[in-house]
Design a protein around this motif. Structure first.
Motif, mmCIF file in Angstrom:
data_model
loop_
_atom_site.group_PDB
_atom_site.id
_atom_site.type_symbol
_atom_site.label_atom_id
_atom_site.label_comp_id
_atom_site.label_asym_id
_atom_site.label_seq_id
_atom_site.Cartn_x
_atom_site.Cartn_y
_atom_site.Cartn_z
ATOM 1 N N PHE A 121 0.817 -1.219 0.000
ATOM 2 C CA PHE A 121 0.000 0.000 0.000
ATOM 3 C C PHE A 121 0.852 1.272 0.000
ATOM 4 O O PHE A 121 0.650 2.176 0.803
ATOM 5 N N LYS A 122 1.785 1.333 -0.943
ATOM 6 C CA LYS A 122 2.661 2.509 -1.006
ATOM 7 C C LYS A 122 2.856 2.982 -2.442
ATOM 8 O O LYS A 122 3.967 3.264 -2.876
ATOM 9 N N GLN B 218 -3.073 9.208 -3.253
ATOM 10 C CA GLN B 218 -4.030 9.090 -2.170
ATOM 11 C C GLN B 218 -5.387 8.614 -2.681
ATOM 12 O O GLN B 218 -5.816 8.958 -3.783
ATOM 13 N N GLU C 74 -13.367 5.888 0.926
ATOM 14 C CA GLU C 74 -12.697 7.052 1.500
ATOM 15 C C GLU C 74 -13.266 7.393 2.869
ATOM 16 O O GLU C 74 -12.520 7.736 3.803
ATOM 17 N N LEU D 227 -11.736 4.648 5.174
ATOM 18 C CA LEU D 227 -10.296 4.575 5.333
ATOM 19 C C LEU D 227 -9.630 5.932 5.517
ATOM 20 O O LEU D 227 -8.526 6.009 6.069
ATOM 21 N N SER E 237 -6.347 10.305 3.016
ATOM 22 C CA SER E 237 -4.907 10.186 2.781
ATOM 23 C C SER E 237 -4.414 8.753 2.628
ATOM 24 O O SER E 237 -3.238 8.544 2.308
ATOM 25 N N ASN E 238 -5.267 7.770 2.858
ATOM 26 C CA ASN E 238 -4.828 6.387 2.694
ATOM 27 C C ASN E 238 -4.468 6.133 1.233
ATOM 28 O O ASN E 238 -5.021 6.750 0.325
ATOM 29 N N ASP E 239 -3.527 5.225 1.002
ATOM 30 C CA ASP E 239 -3.088 4.942 -0.360
ATOM 31 C C ASP E 239 -4.213 4.328 -1.181
ATOM 32 O O ASP E 239 -5.026 3.555 -0.674
ATOM 33 N N ALA F 157 -4.937 0.658 -1.064
ATOM 34 C CA ALA F 157 -5.495 0.100 0.174
ATOM 35 C C ALA F 157 -7.004 -0.058 0.114
ATOM 36 O O ALA F 157 -7.624 -0.454 1.109
ATOM 37 N N LYS G 254 -8.759 -2.949 1.666
ATOM 38 C CA LYS G 254 -9.018 -3.005 3.102
ATOM 39 C C LYS G 254 -10.473 -2.643 3.398
ATOM 40 O O LYS G 254 -11.078 -3.169 4.337
#
Length: 215
Positions: free
Chosen positions: A136-137, A141, A177, A180, A183-185, A188, A191
């Protein structure tokens, strides 16, 4: 060994019935043309117990140039259905993009070239390096991705076009959004999907967030 394409549940049931008679089932749906089959150039997805698959290896080696190992008997059939779902989703998304682009004078091939240049070619790499590995990088965003899809959806509505997959995608990204965070990738988003459960009446709801691996 079943080299046809059949329903996952039926394959599991047949495997269980055969096992009661000390017979092991290997499901190995093959893909390619009749010429590929005759010349041993099929791609085959294989499910079944390791020992049973190895007993079938000489046959697989004759029929196929690529053998992709799945899990237990029936898993290969499930994998084929899942792969076709992914192919269908990509086809629908690309078709919607072409339709929207055509409204603004984009020639279909040129639009697809733009999409490819802006990250289409990197999708498979992202799925392997970030989603499958749960790294997840990727750097983009989730909120930015949602904003951009929401903008495309507004453009489509303003143009009077009905693009159902785009509308649903925007709605799902909004929910992801909200769950999570902005700003989460982007990678992700899986998830969020892992928090969804199906109630008995068939409706989806969000359950408590669970962690199934490194986050």
């Amino acid at each position: 060994m079943d080299i046809g394409t059949t329903a996952h549940f039926e394959t599991v049931e047949i495997a269980a019935e055969l096992a009661r008679h000390n017979v092991r089932l290997v499901d190995a749906p093959g893909f390619g043309t009749p010429d590929d089959a005759r010349e041993g150039r099929l791609t085959m997805v294989v499910g079944g117990a390791d020992e049973a698959v190895e007993r079938c290896r000489p046959v697989l080696d004759v029929l196929a140039t690529k053998v992709i190992r799945a899990g237990a008997a029936g898993s290969a059939q499930a994998a084929v259905a899942i792969a076709d779902y992914l192919r269908a989703a990509r086809l629908l998304a690309a078709s919607e993009a072409i339709r929207l682009g055509g409204h603004f004078g984009f020639e279909a091939r040129n639009l697809l070239d733009v999409c490819e240049a802006l990250g289409g070619a990197a999708m498979a790499q992202m799925l392997q390096s970030d989603v499958a590995s749960r790294r997840f990088k990727r750097g983009m965003q989730l909120g930015v991705l949602h904003d951009n899809v929401a903008l495309a959806e507004r453009v489509a509505r303003a143009a009077g076009l009905m693009l159902p997959l785009m509308t649903q995608t925007e709605s799902m990204l909004a929910q992801a959004e909200d769950r999570l965070g902005y700003s989460n990738d982007q990678s992700a988003v899986i998830k969020w999907l892992e928090t969804l459960v199906v109630e008995q009446r068939g409706e989806a709801r969000q359950g408590p967030e669970t962690k199934t691996g490194p986050v």
